[in-house]
Structure formats: structure tokens, C-alpha cells
Motif scaffolding. Structure first.
Motif: not given
Ligand code: AMP
Length: 654
Positions: A4, A22, A24-26, A29, A49-54
Motif C-alpha cells: 500500500f 489489510y 497486501q493490496p487486493m 486496489q 462486491t467482495g473484491t476490495g473495491k471500496t
Molecule cells: P469490498 O469489495 O470493498 O466490499 O471488500 C470486501 C472485503 O474485503 C471487506 O470485508 C474488506 O474489509 C476486505 N478488504 C478490502 N481490502 C482488503 C485488503 N487489502 N486486505 C484484506 N481485506 C481487505
């Protein structure tokens, strides 16, 4: 892979996200963060959803906020209140060490006054559902002139929910020199319109393949008769004792009905749909999140934004109208590296839709075999035994009770005790499945079964149906369609028609008992090309004759063999007035290809469908096969229908 820090994330954010685990970046990200930290960069990201897009958009937009300004600088638009709250929570978590940053979720269903009050105090990031934001804009309570980043999260869902115009209105108010970031799980055509209109040279990022569903999800379907759908759902729930899943229904009514039935049948289930108050919905969602319920029966809209990890199953009790919605539904399981199963309970007519979905998600469905009663009971026994092995024994708490319990059970051997324990837990289920008919899935062996069925089974009507006789048969060119036309035209109200069997000179068909009298009365004096046609309740002899005729026409093999359930093509689904299209496309096709009546549709009657009324004389009323060489009508085609429009009741002409 970069860290990051290497992606350019500031120390305050780094501290917060590392506390959140967190490390490592997904992938999304890694792609999006550096790009968004730059200026004037529009992004279209295909990400579920679930890929860490937020965090992919959240971290850079927070970092770019000018904390000295107390006005909105970033706007996140999302489809639902739940998602809105969740995004705002995430942004607050990321900005834990940035004191001056204010994030406000703005959504319908809560007090607009308090949102206005907070806006007045000054917020830098607004997370909003489009409807409420427009409301605030119309009241001039929110100033969007300082927005530099706009995020459309779950853009496809917002469009599905009819927010297209609202999005247009909102974007029109935001300065053109902004960054626009669009996140979507799928890319329907309408998204292209938005990107074309509002985005400049957007960078396209795809996490996973376009429109591909999550890799960890297995897609299966159970193809069953419509009337067996609920029983199938129960079997699935019984077969997976640890199930934790969402059952998707198409309408609010279905959702409530299925949930009610499941609850009544002793399942750990509840309903989530738009007819519930916000408070009720929150309550149900919390119960589900806390795993106090195992099955959540929900509509697509209501389930949106309910972020629950670890779902074992997604069940499509009805397939969604839009294929995109399937991607969303199934994407709710198989998250965070876990595997999940997306089950669809489908009807034979939906086979085409399954293929369509397969093409879209680029994955094959597996046709699942219905678990038998025995298999289910076995599964449940082992589940129960497993629970016994794993249960946490609280010695201190039960210590006092045990001597009395031991004394009471002293006379039982260990094996006896185990037998009783298992019986106590499973008797209800064992009894249920002992009594229950097995449910057949309709599969490739369907054709064979149908032939066997045609060879021997009795033509007696199914429970709830009466068998009617009509003195028109294949040689008169009668088809399912024109039989339905006839009934739809002459019988008032909704009539459920079941199986139809055509023979050379007569036909037998099932009509729901409650409508049978009316059908007989309405058609009793049917006139076909000047000939009186008999329509009445079929006699025992007529049914026996039909059974024999069919066995003979099907050939000598295996007479009287098949005792299976009727498959759907023949069963009485609901085909009421004008609604016979599905039937001829689905139910009858297989049959006709087996030597039934398919040819008649080429000749036969030329019914209403093409003419908007029964064949009129000028059209040749009855267009027999003569014109095509095959069939000779009894009379020349001049005679015709002189029914309704000439006031020809009750002597009906066809
Ligand atoms: P989202 O797709 O933004 O809904 O994220 C899905 C889940 O992954 C959420 O529970 C986040 O908190 C978690 N998350 C996002 N980025 C990371 C990361 N780099 N490492 C670990 N968990 C993550």
C-alpha cells in the motif's frame, strides 16, 4: 506485488488499514489506487462486491480531500441504504486517524432534517442513494459545486433500480472537470451510455473476466416440475444441514409465502422484502448476519447491500428476469477464497435461460440429481453425530444434574442409548421422507421415460383434475393450441388444463375439477364444420380405450411399464386464456417429436392467433392440411366459424 505504501497511500491511512488487517493490496486496489491518486483520471472498473473495491476508491478519495475546506469534495452514489451505510462505515474506518474528515451517509427512509443539519456543519464526503440526494439538491441543502471525485458504486444495480434519470440529473450538477469512477459487476448497454456521456477517456479495469461470475462458485440446477419447486427447496435445505444461504424469489409475495411455508415446516428461515418496514428489515438482516436464521428468503432489491460473508449457498427459487441479476446473486457466495454453490430450481421451460446464463457467465451449470429421502436422512444422521462429537460440554454447569440422569438411564445399554438419541432427533424427518414421494428431476432420460409412459400408464386424470372427452382428433387437425383457444374463448375465467392426449378421432384432456363442469357446459354444443362434436366427461371406457390406443400406437415394447410421475409437459400448469405459448414451446415439443401431433400445427386449424378471431370464412376458416397435401378435411374449407360475431351461441361453430 506492491505494498500500500508503494502505491502511494499516506501514513494516516496506512495505520488505519493495517489495524483492519489489510496487509497486501487486493488486485483491484493495486490497479486503481495509483491511478486515482493522479489528476483527472476517469475509471471504469468491472469488479464484484467482495473484491476490495471500496478501499480501491475509498483510500485515494480520502487522501485527496482538502481538509481545510468544509464542503463536499467527493460523492459516492450507490443503490441502497444498506450499501450506503456500509460504505460510509468503511470510509470512517479508513479515516480513523484523520480527525477533521467528515463522511455523511445520505439515504431515504431516515430523517432528512438531521441529514440537512449535518450537511450544514460541513462534510467532505457524501455517500448517497440517488433519490435522497436529489431531494436534498432540490431543497438546495447540498452544494455539489466543489465535488472533484464522483464514484458510481454498483452502477448496474442503480440502473436496474431505475435510477438512470436521477443519475443524469445529479451528474449534470457536478462540475465537468471532475474524476468519475464507475464500479459495476456487469456491463449492460446502459452503462455504456453513461460512460460515453459523462466520462473522458476512462481507464477500463477488469477484475476477473467481464461478466464472469466468481471463480469459486459452482453453478448447479435442479430441473423439476413447477409444482415440485418448494419440495425441492426443502430437500436442498435438508441435504445441507449447515446451509447458510439466501433464497431468491422474484416477487415480494412469493418471498413471504415461501418464508412462511418454511417457517411452518420448521426451518430456520425468514423473509426480507420491500413490503417490510425498515425496522423489520433491519431486524431480519441482523438475525441473518448473526446466523440466527439459516435461510433468508429475499427479493433481489431487498438483499442488495446486505453484506454477509461466508454464505454456503445462493438458491434461485426463481431465475431472475435479468441475467445480470444472476451474476449478482451468485456472486454473494464463494467470497474471500471460499467455495460456494449457486443452485437454481428451474422448470423445463427455463432450460434456454440456463444456457443464456452459461454463455454470459462463461461457466457451465451442472444438472444436479435430487437427493433421495435416504440420502437426506443419512446426511442428517451424520450431521447430528458430528454435532454430538463437537458439542462443548460444560462440566461445571451440568455436574449437579448428572447423577440423577445417569441413574435414570442406567438400564440402557450404550447401543440402545445411541439408537434412542438418533431416533429422537430424526424420527420426524425419517417419517416425512418415508411417506414422501421421490421427486424426479427432469433430465436427459426424460424422453425415454416419456416414451415408456406413453406406452403403458393409465390415462386416468391426476388428482384434482377431471378427464374430458372431445370428439375431435388428430385427423381433424386439432392441436394443443387450438384446443386451448377453444377453451379460452368459450369458458369464462381461469381454467387450468392438464394433460392432453390426441388420438385419431378423439382426444382426452384434463381440466381442473373445479372448472370441469363449466368447460363441459360451454363446449357441449360445439359445432365443427357442420358436425356436432361431443364434449363431455370421459367415461371409464373412453379412458381405458385411450390407454389402449396409446399403448398400441407407441409400439409393442414395455407395455404397462412406467409408473413414474408425469413430467411437466403433460402436467397441469397454469395455462389460461391466451397463455398457451409457453406450453406449446415447452411442454408439447418433446411429445410432438415423438410422433404426436406436431404436423397438425402446420395444417390443422388456423386459429385466432393469426387472425385475431377464429378463422373466418373469407380466410377459409378451417385451413386443413389439404392445402399442404397431407390432410383432407371432411368438408371443403368454405364452411366456417359463425360463432361470436354472428351471435351464434350456443351452437358454436369452429
Ligand atoms: P469490498 O469489495 O470493498 O466490499 O471488500 C470486501 C472485503 O474485503 C471487506 O470485508 C474488506 O474489509 C476486505 N478488504 C478490502 N481490502 C482488503 C485488503 N487489502 N486486505 C484484506 N481485506 C481487505
Amino acid at each position: 506485488m506492491k505494498t500500500f505504501e508503494e502505491l502511494g497511500i499516506s501514513p494516516a491511512l496506512l495505520k488505519a488499514i493495517s489495524e483492519m488487517g489489510y496487509e497486501q493490496p487486493m488486485p483491484v486496489q493495486e490497479e486503481v489506487i495509483p491511478f486515482l491518486l493522479g489528476e483527472e483520471n476517469d475509471v471504469i472498473a468491472l469488479a464484484q462486491t467482495g473484491t476490495g473495491k471500496t478501499a480501491a476508491y475509498g483510500l485515494p478519495i480520502i487522501q485527496k480531500i482538502n481538509l481545510a475546506l468544509h464542503a463536499p469534495q467527493a460523492l459516492v452514489l450507490c443503490p441502497t441504504r444498506e450499501l450506503c451505510l456500509q460504505i460510509a462505515d468503511d470510509l470512517n474506518d479508513y479515516s480513523k486517524y484523520i480527525d477533521e474528515l467528515k463522511v455523511l451517509p445520505v439515504y431515504g427512509g431516515s430523517s432528512i432534517e438531521s441529514q440537512i443539519k449535518t450537511l450544514k456543519k460541513g462534510v467532505q464526503i457524501v455517500v448517497a442513494t440517488p433519490g435522497r440526494l436529489l431531494d436534498l439538491m432540490n431543497r438546495r441543502c447540498v452544494d455539489l459545486s466543489g465535488i472533484v471525485n464522483v464514484i458510481l458504486d454498483e452502477a448496474d444495480e442503480m440502473l436496474n433500480m431505475g435510477f438512470s434519470e436521477s443519475i443524469d440529473d445529479i451528474l449534470a450538477e457536478i462540475p465537468a472537470e471532475r474524476n468519475t469512477l464507475l464500479f459495476s459487476a456487469t456491463m449492460p448497454a446502459e452503462i455504456a451510455r453513461i460512460t460515453g456521456k459523462y466520462m473522458r477517456n476512462p481507464k477500463e479495469i477488469t477484475i476477473g473476466n467481464k461478466n464472469e461470475s466468481t471463480a469459486n462458485v459452482k453453478h448447479v440446477y435442479y430441473m423439476v416440475n413447477a409444482r415440485d419447486k418448494y419440495l425441492t427447496l426443502k430437500r436442498i435445505a435438508d441435504f445441507y444441514p449447515n446451509i447458510y444461504g439466501i433464497v431468491f424469489c422474484r416477487t415480494r409475495k412469493d418471498t413471504q409465502e415461501i418464508a412462511d411455508k418454511l417457517i411452518q415446516d420448521g426451518y430456520n428461515a425468514d423473509a426480507l422484502h420491500g413490503d417490510l418496514s425498515q425496522q423489520q428489515r433491519d431486524y431480519v438482516m441482523n438475525k441473518f448476519r448473526n446466523r440466527n436464521i439459516q435461510l433468508l428468503i429475499a427479493t433481489d432489491v431487498a438483499a442488495r447491500g446486505l453484506d454477509v460473508e461466508d454464505l454456503t449457498h445462493v438458491i434461485n427459487f426463481s431465475l431472475p428476469d435479468e441475467i445480470e441479476a444472476y451474476t449478482h446473486r451468485s456472486g454473494r457466495t464463494g467470497r474471500a477464497g471460499k467455495t460456494g454453490i449457486s443452485i437454481s430450481i428451474v422448470h423445463i421451460k427455463e432450460k434456454g435461460k440456463i444456457h443464456e446464463i452459461e454463455r454470459k457467465i462463461n461457466k457451465k451449470f451442472v444438472a444436479a440429481k435430487m437427493p433421495t429421502g435416504n440420502e437426506i436422512c443419512e446426511k442428517q444422521v451424520f450431521h447430528f453425530i458430528d454435532q454430538i462429537e463437537k458439542v462443548q460440554v460444560n462440566d461445571a454447569e451440568i455436574e449437579g444434574l448428572l447423577p440423577a440422569v445417569y441413574r435414570k438411564l442406567e438400564w440402557l445399554e450404550k447401543e440402545d442409548l445411541i439408537k434412542r438419541m438418533v431416533s429422537l432427533e430424526l424420527n420426524r424427518l425419517l417419517n416425512y421422507y418415508k411417506e414422501a414421494n421421490e421427486i424426479n428431476t427432469i433430465d436427459e432420460s426424460e424422453k425415454r421415460e416419456r416414451k415408456d409412459y406413453d406406452r403403458g400408464a393409465s390415462l386416468a386424470p391426476e388428482a384434482g383434475y377431471a378427464k374430458l372427452y372431445i370428439g375431435l382428433g388428430k385427423m381433424d387437425g386439432i392441436t394443443p393450441k387450438n384446443l386451448m383457444d377453444l377453451i379460452n374463448d368459450y369458458v369464462e375465467g381461469r381454467v387450468q388444463i392438464g394433460k392432453i392426449d390426441f388420438f385419431t378421432r378423439y382426444s382426452l384432456f384434463d381440466v381442473e375439477e373445479k372448472s370441469a363442469k363449466a368447460v363441459v357446459a360451454a363446449l357441449r354444443e360445439l359445432d365443427f364444420l357442420g358436425r356436432d362434436v361431443k364434449v363431455d366427461f370421459a367415461t371409464e371406457e373412453q379412458i381405458a380405450r385411450g390407454t389402449k390406443d396409446r399403448a398400441e400406437s407407441a409400439g409393442p415394447r414395455n407395455r404397462g411399464g412406467y409408473k413414474g410421475r408425469r413430467e411437466d409437459g403433460g402436467s397441469g400448469s397454469n395455462y389460461r386464456g391466451g397463455n398457451y405459448k409457453g406450453r406449446s414451446e415447452g411442454g408439447y415439443k418433446g411429445r410432438s417429436s415423438e410422433g404426436g401431433y406436431s404436423r397438425s400445427s402446420e395444417g390443422g386449424y388456423k386459429g385466432r392467433s393469426s387472425e385475431g378471431g377464429y378463422g373466418r370464412s373469407s380466410e377459409g376458416g378451417y385451413k386443413g392440411r389439404s392445402s399442404e397435401g397431407g390432410y383432407k378435411p371432411r368438408k371443403d374449407s368454405g364452411s366456417s366459424y359463425s360463432g361470436k360475431d354472428k351471435g351464434g351461441y350456443p351452437k358454436k361453430k369452429y
